[in-house]
Design a protein around this motif. Structure first.
Motif, PDB file in Angstrom:
ATOM      1  N   GLY A 187       0.863  -1.322   0.115  1.00 13.38           N
ATOM      2  CA  GLY A 187      -0.146  -0.175  -0.029  1.00 13.38           C
ATOM      3  C   GLY A 187       0.756   1.412   0.109  1.00 13.38           C
ATOM      4  O   GLY A 187       0.345   2.256  -0.714  1.00 13.38           O
ATOM      5  N   THR A 188       1.951   1.282   0.644  1.00 12.07           N
ATOM      6  CA  THR A 188       2.920   2.439   0.877  1.00 12.07           C
ATOM      7  C   THR A 188       3.483   2.685  -0.718  1.00 12.07           C
ATOM      8  O   THR A 188       3.588   3.772  -1.110  1.00 12.07           O
ATOM      9  N   VAL A 189       3.678   1.605  -1.299  1.00 14.94           N
ATOM     10  CA  VAL A 189       4.568   1.878  -2.496  1.00 14.94           C
ATOM     11  C   VAL A 189       3.554   2.143  -3.497  1.00 14.94           C
ATOM     12  O   VAL A 189       3.868   3.164  -4.441  1.00 14.94           O
ATOM     13  N   MET A 190       2.245   1.859  -3.519  1.00 17.67           N
ATOM     14  CA  MET A 190       1.188   2.090  -4.587  1.00 17.67           C
ATOM     15  C   MET A 190       0.952   3.595  -4.438  1.00 17.67           C
ATOM     16  O   MET A 190       0.755   4.425  -5.315  1.00 17.67           O
ATOM     17  N   GLN A 191       0.894   4.214  -2.860  1.00 18.00           N
ATOM     18  CA  GLN A 191       0.427   5.609  -2.870  1.00 18.00           C
ATOM     19  C   GLN A 191       1.647   6.367  -3.292  1.00 18.00           C
ATOM     20  O   GLN A 191       1.233   7.506  -3.858  1.00 18.00           O
ATOM     21  N   GLY A 192       2.857   5.876  -3.303  1.00 19.70           N
ATOM     22  CA  GLY A 192       3.966   6.723  -3.602  1.00 19.70           C
ATOM     23  C   GLY A 192       4.086   6.711  -5.163  1.00 19.70           C
ATOM     24  O   GLY A 192       4.301   7.664  -5.737  1.00 19.70           O
ATOM     25  N   PHE A 193       4.048   5.453  -5.701  1.00 15.38           N
ATOM     26  CA  PHE A 193       4.008   5.263  -7.019  1.00 15.38           C
ATOM     27  C   PHE A 193       3.037   6.071  -7.841  1.00 15.38           C
ATOM     28  O   PHE A 193       3.433   6.673  -8.926  1.00 15.38           O
ATOM     29  N   PHE A 194       1.952   5.874  -7.381  1.00 15.84           N
ATOM     30  CA  PHE A 194       0.932   6.926  -8.047  1.00 15.84           C
ATOM     31  C   PHE A 194       0.560   8.376  -7.720  1.00 15.84           C
ATOM     32  O   PHE A 194      -0.200   8.758  -8.195  1.00 15.84           O
TER      33      PHE A 194
END
Length: 379
Positions: free
Chosen positions: A113-120
């Motif tokens: 979830g942390t990666v997805m929020q940063g990625f997008f």
């Protein structure tokens, strides 16, 4: 040691201690209460240290860890605290596999979830935004509602898969097909625009949701099992599932930790990231692929557990700030603690609830409390 790493070490140590405490307390909660010191004694008694290893002339196993291998390994147990066999069976056979599975799934969902929020660069992103969770749902529901004539096509593998890990394999396969399908749809001329990826993920997620709804209409007597899986659950956890996620989740999580700086730079925009020496396309591919596999592994053993990958990064970001070098490890540990606590609550009532209901019902008020009392950071 720089200030950032001192903050990472400090927060991580505190959250790891919290995770150990939550696991210990959770193992004592249930129809039969087990004191925390007894839980610690049972776990200590289970510690095994190899004292000798030798090759056997035939495939003789010296213990469960070497079953099927031509090795004879002798283990010694350095601790022998007096505990009752009842408490030992409750902790080691019933509660601890489920609790550890919850911890690893929580770590995986919190990190992804942390990666997805940063990625997008989108605070509403979660691990399922690229269709991974929906793909896993299609795979799992298809397996559950598949008629006997279809399962017969598996031939000699049918008994092994139907009574074994067939459901988990179907869910994991569905997750990977959906995740990498979205990536291929969004990629053009070697580039993967984030906006295109986001829109492709939403479209595929909607389509797969329709497929799940169709399968649900034709699930017949399996509808209760299908619904229970879609709500997320950790009942029936086994040590074999724990062994798989204990290898996969930490390994993939560490890979994502290594890309914390790249995530920080990508928040500035791809043009600035390239100017600062970051291979943006390569980093995006790695982050997307590893996050998809991590989410797929977690969903395959637990069903669709919503809200963990959304709320945990948000809550932790409000406490530690937006630097991914601090945010990634702290979100991972907080995700593990959160899901263990939620699952303990889910199985402690008069009737056991799917843990997905508890994560939403318990997590939302806490999240709103943080929003009201803490400064909100931009991504």
């Amino acid at each position: 040691m720089t200030r950032v790493w001192r903050r990472t070490a400090g927060y991580s140590a505190a959250l790891f201690a919290l995770l150990v405490g939550v696991v210990t307390v959770s193992a004592g909660i249930g129809p039969v209460s087990v004191p925390a010191d007894t839980v610690v004694a049972v776990v200590a008694n289970a510690v095994a240290v190899p004292v000798s290893v030798e090759w056997a002339s035939t495939a003789v196993a010296g213990g469960p860890l070497t079953a099927g291998l031509p090795l004879r390994v002798e283990f010694a147990h350095p601790f022998a605290f007096p505990v009752s066999s009842t408490h030992e069976a409750i902790v080691m056979r019933v509660r601890l596999p489920r609790i550890l599975l919850a911890a690893f799934v929580g770590v995986g969902l919190g990190t992804a979830g942390t990666v997805m929020q940063g990625f997008f660069r989108n605070p509403m992103a979660d691990p399922g935004i690229i269709g991974v969770s929906s793909g896993a749902a299609v795979g799992a529901v298809s397996w559950i509602v598949a008629p006997a004539s279809v399962l017969a096509l598996l031939g000699p593998l049918r008994p092994l898969l139907v009574d074994g890990a067939g459901l988990q394999i179907a869910a994991f396969s569905g997750a990977l097909v959906a995740g990498f399908g979205v990536y291929l749809i969004a990629s053009r001329d070697g580039r993967t625009p984030v906006a295109t990826l986001l829109l492709a993920g939403v479209a595929v997620q909607t389509f797969l949701g329709a497929v799940v709804s169709y399968l649900l209409l034709h699930s017949g007597e399996s509808i209760r099992r299908v619904t229970y899986w879609l709500m997320g659950h950790l009942s029936g956890a086994s040590w074999s599932e724990v062994a798989v996620v204990a290898v996969v989740v930490p390994a993939l999580t560490l890979v994502l930790f290594a890309y914390a700086r790249d995530l920080n730079v990508l928040l500035l925009g791809e043009t600035d990231a390239v100017a600062l020496g970051v291979d943006a396309e390569r980093s995006k591919r790695v982050l997307l692929a590893v996050s998809s596999v991590l989410t797929g592994a977690a969903v395959a053993v637990s069903g669709v557990i919503g809200f963990v990958g959304l709320i945990v990064p948000h809550g932790v970001r409000l406490l530690v700030g937006p630097d991914h070098r601090v945010l990634l490890p702290t979100s991972a540990l907080a995700g593990g603690s959160f899901l263990v606590a939620a699952d303990t609550f889910a199985r402690s009532g008069v009737a056991e609830l799917p843990v997905g209901i508890v994560t939403a019902a318990v997590g939302a008020p806490f999240f709103l409390y943080l929003l009201r009392t803490r400064e909100v950071y931009d991504l």
